[in-house]
Design a protein around this motif. Sequence first.
Motif, PDB file in Angstrom:
ATOM      1  N   ASP A   1      57.564  81.021  20.816  1.00 58.52           N
ATOM      2  CA  ASP A   1      56.409  81.104  21.712  1.00 58.52           C
ATOM      3  C   ASP A   1      55.298  80.130  21.328  1.00 58.52           C
ATOM      4  O   ASP A   1      55.086  79.856  20.154  1.00 58.52           O
ATOM      5  CB  ASP A   1      55.816  82.512  21.651  1.00 58.52           C
ATOM      6  CG  ASP A   1      56.658  83.500  22.429  1.00 58.52           C
ATOM      7  OD1 ASP A   1      56.091  84.272  23.203  1.00 58.52           O
ATOM      8  OD2 ASP A   1      57.904  83.469  22.249  1.00 58.52           O
ATOM      9  N   LEU A   2      54.627  79.670  22.363  1.00 58.81           N
ATOM     10  CA  LEU A   2      53.413  78.889  22.120  1.00 58.81           C
ATOM     11  C   LEU A   2      52.217  79.800  22.340  1.00 58.81           C
ATOM     12  O   LEU A   2      52.257  80.715  23.168  1.00 58.81           O
ATOM     13  CB  LEU A   2      53.340  77.717  23.102  1.00 58.81           C
ATOM     14  CG  LEU A   2      54.256  76.526  22.820  1.00 58.81           C
ATOM     15  CD1 LEU A   2      54.311  75.600  24.028  1.00 58.81           C
ATOM     16  CD2 LEU A   2      53.808  75.768  21.578  1.00 58.81           C
ATOM     17  N   MET A   3      51.136  79.538  21.632  1.00 60.69           N
ATOM     18  CA  MET A   3      49.891  80.245  21.915  1.00 60.69           C
ATOM     19  C   MET A   3      49.365  79.680  23.238  1.00 60.69           C
ATOM     20  O   MET A   3      49.611  78.510  23.558  1.00 60.69           O
ATOM     21  CB  MET A   3      48.866  79.994  20.805  1.00 60.69           C
ATOM     22  CG  MET A   3      49.303  80.470  19.432  1.00 60.69           C
ATOM     23  SD  MET A   3      49.476  82.264  19.323  1.00 60.69           S
ATOM     24  CE  MET A   3      47.810  82.717  18.881  1.00 60.69           C
ATOM     25  N   PRO A   4      48.600  80.497  23.994  1.00 58.98           N
ATOM     26  CA  PRO A   4      48.097  79.997  25.279  1.00 58.98           C
ATOM     27  C   PRO A   4      47.303  78.697  25.134  1.00 58.98           C
ATOM     28  O   PRO A   4      47.437  77.796  25.960  1.00 58.98           O
ATOM     29  CB  PRO A   4      47.193  81.135  25.772  1.00 58.98           C
ATOM     30  CG  PRO A   4      47.643  82.348  25.037  1.00 58.98           C
ATOM     31  CD  PRO A   4      48.253  81.900  23.753  1.00 58.98           C
TER      32      PRO A   4
ATOM     33  N   GLN B   1      47.783  72.263  10.244  1.00 59.51           N
ATOM     34  CA  GLN B   1      48.574  73.495  10.262  1.00 59.51           C
ATOM     35  C   GLN B   1      48.374  74.412  11.473  1.00 59.51           C
ATOM     36  O   GLN B   1      48.700  75.592  11.417  1.00 59.51           O
ATOM     37  CB  GLN B   1      48.291  74.311   8.973  1.00 59.51           C
ATOM     38  CG  GLN B   1      48.962  73.710   7.758  1.00 59.51           C
ATOM     39  CD  GLN B   1      50.478  73.761   7.852  1.00 59.51           C
ATOM     40  OE1 GLN B   1      51.062  74.825   7.992  1.00 59.51           O
ATOM     41  NE2 GLN B   1      51.119  72.602   7.833  1.00 59.51           N
ATOM     42  N   VAL B   2      47.839  73.877  12.554  1.00 59.97           N
ATOM     43  CA  VAL B   2      47.639  74.749  13.708  1.00 59.97           C
ATOM     44  C   VAL B   2      48.779  74.608  14.716  1.00 59.97           C
ATOM     45  O   VAL B   2      48.739  75.205  15.787  1.00 59.97           O
ATOM     46  CB  VAL B   2      46.280  74.511  14.403  1.00 59.97           C
ATOM     47  CG1 VAL B   2      45.142  74.830  13.454  1.00 59.97           C
ATOM     48  CG2 VAL B   2      46.164  73.103  14.920  1.00 59.97           C
ATOM     49  N   GLY B   3      49.779  73.823  14.381  1.00 56.28           N
ATOM     50  CA  GLY B   3      50.958  73.756  15.239  1.00 56.28           C
ATOM     51  C   GLY B   3      51.066  72.512  16.103  1.00 56.28           C
ATOM     52  O   GLY B   3      51.729  72.541  17.143  1.00 56.28           O
ATOM     53  N   LYS B   4      50.475  71.425  15.671  1.00 54.39           N
ATOM     54  CA  LYS B   4      50.566  70.186  16.457  1.00 54.39           C
ATOM     55  C   LYS B   4      52.019  69.715  16.556  1.00 54.39           C
ATOM     56  O   LYS B   4      52.543  69.487  17.653  1.00 54.39           O
ATOM     57  CB  LYS B   4      49.713  69.073  15.805  1.00 54.39           C
ATOM     58  CG  LYS B   4      48.243  69.404  15.690  1.00 54.39           C
ATOM     59  CD  LYS B   4      47.444  68.270  15.069  1.00 54.39           C
ATOM     60  CE  LYS B   4      47.741  68.043  13.601  1.00 54.39           C
ATOM     61  NZ  LYS B   4      47.368  69.151  12.710  1.00 54.39           N
TER      62      LYS B   4
ATOM     63  N   GLY C   1      63.935  67.313  12.992  1.00 50.39           N
ATOM     64  CA  GLY C   1      64.534  68.545  12.460  1.00 50.39           C
ATOM     65  C   GLY C   1      64.028  69.769  13.195  1.00 50.39           C
ATOM     66  O   GLY C   1      64.791  70.686  13.519  1.00 50.39           O
ATOM     67  N   MET C   2      62.724  69.771  13.487  1.00 48.29           N
ATOM     68  CA  MET C   2      62.127  70.898  14.213  1.00 48.29           C
ATOM     69  C   MET C   2      62.749  71.019  15.597  1.00 48.29           C
ATOM     70  O   MET C   2      63.186  72.101  15.998  1.00 48.29           O
ATOM     71  CB  MET C   2      60.624  70.636  14.379  1.00 48.29           C
ATOM     72  CG  MET C   2      59.734  71.563  13.617  1.00 48.29           C
ATOM     73  SD  MET C   2      58.021  71.205  14.082  1.00 48.29           S
ATOM     74  CE  MET C   2      57.314  70.891  12.488  1.00 48.29           C
ATOM     75  N   ALA C   3      62.800  69.896  16.305  1.00 46.15           N
ATOM     76  CA  ALA C   3      63.373  69.907  17.657  1.00 46.15           C
ATOM     77  C   ALA C   3      64.831  70.358  17.605  1.00 46.15           C
ATOM     78  O   ALA C   3      65.280  71.154  18.440  1.00 46.15           O
ATOM     79  CB  ALA C   3      63.256  68.516  18.288  1.00 46.15           C
TER      80      ALA C   3
ATOM     81  N   ASP D   1      52.493  61.896  16.977  1.00 43.11           N
ATOM     82  CA  ASP D   1      51.983  62.920  16.058  1.00 43.11           C
ATOM     83  C   ASP D   1      51.199  62.223  14.950  1.00 43.11           C
ATOM     84  O   ASP D   1      51.579  61.134  14.516  1.00 43.11           O
ATOM     85  CB  ASP D   1      53.171  63.702  15.479  1.00 43.11           C
ATOM     86  CG  ASP D   1      52.738  65.013  14.831  1.00 43.11           C
ATOM     87  OD1 ASP D   1      51.573  65.412  15.006  1.00 43.11           O
ATOM     88  OD2 ASP D   1      53.580  65.643  14.158  1.00 43.11           O
ATOM     89  N   GLU D   2      50.129  62.854  14.487  1.00 45.08           N
ATOM     90  CA  GLU D   2      49.259  62.267  13.461  1.00 45.08           C
ATOM     91  C   GLU D   2      48.755  60.888  13.905  1.00 45.08           C
ATOM     92  O   GLU D   2      48.716  59.928  13.134  1.00 45.08           O
ATOM     93  CB  GLU D   2      49.999  62.157  12.125  1.00 45.08           C
ATOM     94  CG  GLU D   2      50.414  63.502  11.584  1.00 45.08           C
ATOM     95  CD  GLU D   2      51.360  63.409  10.393  1.00 45.08           C
ATOM     96  OE1 GLU D   2      51.490  62.315   9.836  1.00 45.08           O
ATOM     97  OE2 GLU D   2      51.964  64.417  10.059  1.00 45.08           O
ATOM     98  N   ALA D   3      48.363  60.826  15.167  1.00 42.80           N
ATOM     99  CA  ALA D   3      47.990  59.542  15.771  1.00 42.80           C
ATOM    100  C   ALA D   3      46.782  58.893  15.095  1.00 42.80           C
ATOM    101  O   ALA D   3      46.635  57.676  15.134  1.00 42.80           O
ATOM    102  CB  ALA D   3      47.705  59.736  17.262  1.00 42.80           C
TER     103      ALA D   3
HETATM  104  N1  LIG Z   1      52.476  79.374  18.269  1.00 44.81           N
HETATM  105  C1  LIG Z   1      52.820  79.582  17.003  1.00 44.81           C
HETATM  106  N2  LIG Z   1      53.254  80.778  16.615  1.00 44.81           N
HETATM  107  C2  LIG Z   1      53.598  80.993  15.344  1.00 44.81           C
HETATM  108  N3  LIG Z   1      53.549  80.087  14.364  1.00 44.81           N
HETATM  109  C3  LIG Z   1      53.124  78.873  14.688  1.00 44.81           C
HETATM  110  C4  LIG Z   1      52.735  78.548  16.010  1.00 44.81           C
HETATM  111  N4  LIG Z   1      52.354  77.259  16.033  1.00 44.81           N
HETATM  112  C5  LIG Z   1      52.502  76.814  14.778  1.00 44.81           C
HETATM  113  N5  LIG Z   1      52.959  77.766  13.966  1.00 44.81           N
HETATM  114  C6  LIG Z   1      53.252  77.636  12.545  1.00 44.81           C
HETATM  115  O1  LIG Z   1      52.234  76.917  11.911  1.00 44.81           O
HETATM  116  C7  LIG Z   1      52.739  76.109  10.885  1.00 44.81           C
HETATM  117  C8  LIG Z   1      52.258  74.693  11.076  1.00 44.81           C
HETATM  118  O2  LIG Z   1      52.875  74.134  12.209  1.00 44.81           O
HETATM  119  P1  LIG Z   1      52.927  72.563  12.383  1.00 44.81           P
HETATM  120  O3  LIG Z   1      53.595  71.930  11.234  1.00 44.81           O
HETATM  121  O4  LIG Z   1      53.452  72.300  13.733  1.00 44.81           O
HETATM  122  O5  LIG Z   1      51.371  72.281  12.323  1.00 44.81           O
HETATM  123  P2  LIG Z   1      50.614  70.892  12.282  1.00 44.81           P
HETATM  124  O6  LIG Z   1      49.342  71.101  13.013  1.00 44.81           O
HETATM  125  O7  LIG Z   1      51.503  69.808  12.726  1.00 44.81           O
HETATM  126  O8  LIG Z   1      50.321  70.784  10.730  1.00 44.81           O
HETATM  127  P3  LIG Z   1      49.976  69.461   9.861  1.00 44.81           P
HETATM  128  O9  LIG Z   1      48.563  69.112  10.201  1.00 44.81           O
HETATM  129  O10 LIG Z   1      50.103  69.926   8.453  1.00 44.81           O
HETATM  130  O11 LIG Z   1      50.952  68.412  10.256  1.00 44.81           O
HETATM  131  C9  LIG Z   1      54.246  76.234  10.949  1.00 44.81           C
HETATM  132  O12 LIG Z   1      54.658  77.131   9.953  1.00 44.81           O
HETATM  133  C10 LIG Z   1      54.487  76.787  12.329  1.00 44.81           C
HETATM  134  O13 LIG Z   1      55.647  77.548  12.403  1.00 44.81           O
END
Ligand SMILES: Nc1ncnc2c1ncn2[C@@H]1O[C@H](COP(=O)(O)OP(=O)(O)OP(=O)(O)O)[C@@H](O)[C@H]1O
Length: 490
Positions: A22-25, A45-48, A83-85, A136-138
């Motif tokens: 799931d994605l957050m809204p 770490q917010v899921g980018k 790997g994630m994809a 990513d990380e633009a």
């Molecule tokens: N919607 C979500 N629900 C649950 N977990 C999430 C969600 N989005 C991200 N996460 C978790 O947050 C963590 C960080 O995700 P991700 O690596 O995509 O973040 P990022 O913003 O790219 O971090 P970084 O800045 O370190 O590259 C991962 O463990 C991921 O599973």
Amino acid sequence: VPPNLDRARDDLAEFARLVGYDLMPWQADALKLERRYSVVVAPRQVGKSRSLALLGLWWAFRRPGAHVLLVSAGEEASRRLLGMAAEFASSSPLLRGSVVDEFASLLTLSNGARLKSVPASERQIRGEQCSLLLCDEAAIIDSDLLLNACIPTTSAEPDARLVFASSPGAPEGAFYDLARQGDEGVEHVQSFHWSLSDATWVIPSVVDAARASLAPAAFTREMLGEFADTGIDERVCERAWIERAQRLRFEESSEPVFAVDVARHGGDETIIVRISGGRARVVWAAKGLQSIMPIASQIETLSKAEPGPAPRFLIDVDGIGWGVFDRCNQIGGLRVSAFQGGTSPTDRRRHLNRRAEAWWTAREALRTSQVDLDPSDSLLAAQLGAVTYSLDLAGHIVIQSKRTMRQSPDRGDAIVMAIWAAARQNSGEQIRLLLEESTKSIAEQAARGHEPSEIELSAEHTPTEQAFGGHDRRGWRARLDPDLPTFYGG
Ligand SMILES: Nc1ncnc2c1ncn2[C@@H]1O[C@H](COP(=O)(O)OP(=O)(O)OP(=O)(O)O)[C@@H](O)[C@H]1O
Ligand SMILES: [Mg+2]
């Protein structure tokens, strides 16, 4: 067929739900792709990356034959993204038949659509064409590369979409400009700002630890997700000192010393620096993870090229540097020493560890115009100027950890090690001269019938002062770090 498959085709959030991630809204909202350019400015770490991987899959899933290009700042990051994809694809019946070719960095869906994940390099991006570009990380992708290599991959597709996601850097460069345009509502561009407090999975104690260990501007960027220039007082080496060092010209004089920083990751560089008479130069740079053999034989070649006795090579032995160190010892006839950034510094009250001591030594050498740097090496200048420091609660100088930096400052580290090694080598010489001088003056005073005076050599002299300021034995304390007087305590 699941009942909401049709909705999954139109709606990323629904697709993510069906895939099981799931994605957050607020994540899905930023990726609706209503405009050609979408910019996501977010903390760490917010899921980018995760969101981009899901978005790429969704695009490929609904468009047979489509090409999606994922560009990351480095090789490791690009592998992680693929790997994630691949993980998402393999866990869902919706994407059955997807095939990953890690060697080609390619994920191909059963409908013929493909996702290609590449590091930001001209060579990797040239010739690619896509209808969805995800960067990513633009913020740490070179602006020139972003504008002149990444963006043109979509030029053949009138309906292409481009997404730039990153934690912010300094308020400059292409990513910053795009983000600002989106904020200002410029046509075709939309910006989104994510916040750490919305990411329930980020543990507060991790944020607290970051607040304690990062310089304030770095914390603002990495944790608050706001663009912030590094404050001058947080940089170990001020830009002005580096630029001055680039204009200085010293004659080579004393025995040369070499420093070797071995790459840890594919995107890093293995660097060898030679310093002599304050003139420090990168004499060898090799990108990509090397086997230890070519590095060791390069060291041998450089050693043999020196006319005098075998010069000293200081090797950073963290990681595979140990192997290089070992191999050089086997070769024989080489003078190698090991450098470990985490070990105890000479002055435990001032520096957290050896790495802090070395960076501070280099800072002092630059601040007092003792080093001449290559004016054409802008990468080195940028890396030296990017590293920040902070003080821990005990007042120790702490140098920004490489892990919190998006790009490993390989050239900077190698130059710093070389300056530190030269300072120590010279300090041996300085101490000998000082002792000789004191012994002479004690002898002279004794001859004139005076009591011997105390030898002036202080144990508090750090290597820099010994090497570069040792001749001015009264002045160094005053010249040292006017910004931080309280921590030298005495
Ligand atoms: N919607 C979500 N629900 C649950 N977990 C999430 C969600 N989005 C991200 N996460 C978790 O947050 C963590 C960080 O995700 P991700 O690596 O995509 O973040 P990022 O913003 O790219 O971090 P970084 O800045 O370190 O590259 C991962 O463990 C991921 O599973
Ligand atoms: Mg990421």
